[in-house]
Design a protein around this motif. Structure first.
Motif, short mmCIF file in Angstrom:
data_model
loop_
_atom_site.label_atom_id
_atom_site.label_comp_id
_atom_site.label_asym_id
_atom_site.label_seq_id
_atom_site.Cartn_x
_atom_site.Cartn_y
_atom_site.Cartn_z
N SER A 43 6.45 1.99 13.30
CA SER A 43 5.91 0.72 13.80
C SER A 43 4.39 0.72 13.72
O SER A 43 3.78 -0.30 13.36
CB SER A 43 6.36 0.50 15.24
N ARG A 44 3.78 1.86 14.04
CA ARG A 44 2.32 1.96 13.93
C ARG A 44 1.89 1.83 12.47
O ARG A 44 0.88 1.17 12.16
CB ARG A 44 1.84 3.28 14.51
N ALA A 45 2.64 2.46 11.57
CA ALA A 45 2.32 2.35 10.14
C ALA A 45 2.47 0.92 9.66
O ALA A 45 1.67 0.43 8.85
CB ALA A 45 3.22 3.29 9.34
N ALA A 46 3.50 0.22 10.15
CA ALA A 46 3.70 -1.18 9.77
C ALA A 46 2.55 -2.05 10.26
O ALA A 46 2.11 -2.96 9.56
CB ALA A 46 5.02 -1.68 10.34
N ALA A 47 2.06 -1.76 11.47
CA ALA A 47 0.92 -2.53 12.00
C ALA A 47 -0.33 -2.28 11.16
O ALA A 47 -1.07 -3.23 10.84
CB ALA A 47 0.67 -2.13 13.45
N ARG A 48 -0.56 -1.02 10.79
CA ARG A 48 -1.71 -0.73 9.93
C ARG A 48 -1.56 -1.42 8.58
O ARG A 48 -2.54 -1.93 8.01
CB ARG A 48 -1.86 0.79 9.74
N GLY A 49 -0.32 -1.45 8.07
CA GLY A 49 -0.08 -2.10 6.79
C GLY A 49 -0.35 -3.59 6.85
O GLY A 49 -0.92 -4.16 5.91
N GLN A 50 0.04 -4.23 7.95
CA GLN A 50 -0.20 -5.67 8.06
C GLN A 50 -1.69 -5.97 8.14
O GLN A 50 -2.16 -6.94 7.54
CB GLN A 50 0.51 -6.23 9.30
N GLU A 80 -0.85 -3.88 -8.63
CA GLU A 80 -1.78 -2.77 -8.85
C GLU A 80 -2.77 -2.64 -7.69
O GLU A 80 -3.14 -1.53 -7.29
CB GLU A 80 -2.53 -2.97 -10.16
N LEU A 81 -3.20 -3.79 -7.14
CA LEU A 81 -4.12 -3.76 -6.01
C LEU A 81 -3.45 -3.12 -4.79
O LEU A 81 -4.06 -2.28 -4.11
CB LEU A 81 -4.57 -5.18 -5.66
N HIS A 82 -2.20 -3.48 -4.54
CA HIS A 82 -1.48 -2.87 -3.42
C HIS A 82 -1.32 -1.37 -3.62
O HIS A 82 -1.46 -0.58 -2.67
CB HIS A 82 -0.10 -3.53 -3.26
N ALA A 83 -1.03 -0.97 -4.86
CA ALA A 83 -0.87 0.46 -5.14
C ALA A 83 -2.19 1.19 -4.98
O ALA A 83 -2.24 2.30 -4.43
CB ALA A 83 -0.33 0.64 -6.56
N GLU A 84 -3.28 0.57 -5.46
CA GLU A 84 -4.60 1.19 -5.37
C GLU A 84 -5.03 1.37 -3.92
O GLU A 84 -5.62 2.40 -3.55
CB GLU A 84 -5.62 0.33 -6.11
N GLU A 85 -4.73 0.36 -3.08
CA GLU A 85 -5.13 0.42 -1.67
C GLU A 85 -4.07 1.12 -0.81
O GLU A 85 -4.23 1.22 0.41
CB GLU A 85 -5.36 -0.99 -1.14
N LYS A 86 -2.96 1.56 -1.46
CA LYS A 86 -1.86 2.24 -0.76
C LYS A 86 -1.28 1.37 0.36
O LYS A 86 -1.06 1.83 1.49
CB LYS A 86 -2.33 3.59 -0.21
N VAL A 87 -1.05 0.12 0.03
CA VAL A 87 -0.48 -0.84 0.97
C VAL A 87 0.88 -1.27 0.44
O VAL A 87 0.98 -1.76 -0.68
CB VAL A 87 -1.39 -2.07 1.15
N SER A 88 1.92 -1.09 1.24
CA SER A 88 3.27 -1.48 0.82
C SER A 88 3.68 -2.79 1.48
O SER A 88 3.65 -2.89 2.71
CB SER A 88 4.28 -0.39 1.18
N PRO A 89 4.05 -3.79 0.69
CA PRO A 89 4.51 -5.06 1.28
C PRO A 89 5.80 -4.91 2.10
O PRO A 89 6.12 -5.76 2.90
CB PRO A 89 4.76 -5.95 0.05
N LEU A 90 6.53 -3.80 1.89
CA LEU A 90 7.81 -3.61 2.57
C LEU A 90 7.71 -2.74 3.81
O LEU A 90 8.71 -2.49 4.48
CB LEU A 90 8.82 -2.97 1.60
N ALA A 91 6.50 -2.27 4.13
CA ALA A 91 6.34 -1.34 5.26
C ALA A 91 6.81 -1.94 6.57
O ALA A 91 7.36 -1.26 7.43
CB ALA A 91 4.87 -0.91 5.38
#
Length: 240
Positions: A43-50, A80-91
């Motif tokens: 949940s914390r990781a999802a919050a950071r991702g959002q 590619e931007l999401h991959a570069e920033e290590k952000v997953s839309p599904l987190a």
């Protein structure tokens, strides 16, 4: 199933001095809390991702302007931007997915008359006048909406409705504070149509919990109500 049945029964035995006949219901609430504690890092990781996705909006807006005439290149550039920033839309989906097994375990534990070839003793437990293996339809059939079991469900419905209203208002505020950036020429990026439709439905999702509570065994309904309430408090703290 027998292993989980023994776990719930042992928790109920431990809580019996404090809760008496409601010990099994208290055990389910405690079990739910333990599951939510295990899922909390996700949940914390999802919050950071959002928050990270919100911070990427200006960059995505520039990509949309740059590739406005080439939807395929736009989609690739955003990925590619999401991959570069290590952000997953599904987190954000992971906390919910990891809780599903616990829900189904409780659903099956309190839906079967036998477990491991023996009579299911868990079905003898109640929350006040409502059997943990019963459903809302059973409560309506035995004593009506204002009978003992019916009032238990009425209390759960009130809790869910309050949590749903709280989530609705908070989600609407978050969506207003972080609106999606449109493409320069008004066209939509491939795949974003479904996301846009989901964004419109999301504020109402919590109200669907009322249906779940009404159709599953009371034990599973307790899990849903406890988890939903926990989630509302957790998200309010993490996304503030």
């Amino acid at each position: 199933m027998s292993v989980f049945a023994d776990l719930v029964q042992r928790l109920a035995d431990l809580l019996d001095p404090l809760f008496g006949a409601g010990a099994a219901a208290a055990a389910i609430i405690l079990f739910t809390a333990l599951v939510r504690l295990l899922v909390h890092p996700l949940s914390r990781a999802a919050a950071r991702g959002q928050k990270a996705r919100a911070e990427l909006q200006p960059k995505i807006a520039e990509l949309r302007k740059k590739h406005a005439k080439s939807p395929e290149k736009l989609q690739q550039a955003v990925m590619e931007l999401h991959a570069e920033e290590k952000v997953s839309p599904l987190a954000g989906c992971l906390p919910g997915l990891f809780q599903m097994p616990a829900f189904f375990v409780l659903y099956h534990l309190f839906s079967n008359t036998t477990i491991g070839g023996r009579a299911n003793e868990l079905l003898s437990h109640q929350l006040f006048a409502a059997p943990l293996g019963g459903r809302w339809a059973d409560a309506l059939g035995s004593g009506g909406a204002f009978g003992g079991a019916g009032l238990v469900y009425a209390g759960l419905f009130v809790i869910v409705a309050c949590v749903a209203a709280f989530n609705f208002r908070r989600t609407k505020r978050m969506m207003a504070a972080n609106p999606a950036v449109p493409v320069a020429d008004g066209a939509a990026m491939p795949g974003m149509g479904a996301a846009g439709a989901m964004a419109k439905v999301m504020p109402f999702m919590s109200f669907f919990t009322l249906v779940t509570v009404a159709v599953v065994p009371l034990a599973a309904a307790l899990y849903v109500v406890t988890s939903t309430t926990w989630s509302a408090v957790e998200r309010a703290a993490l996304y503030r």
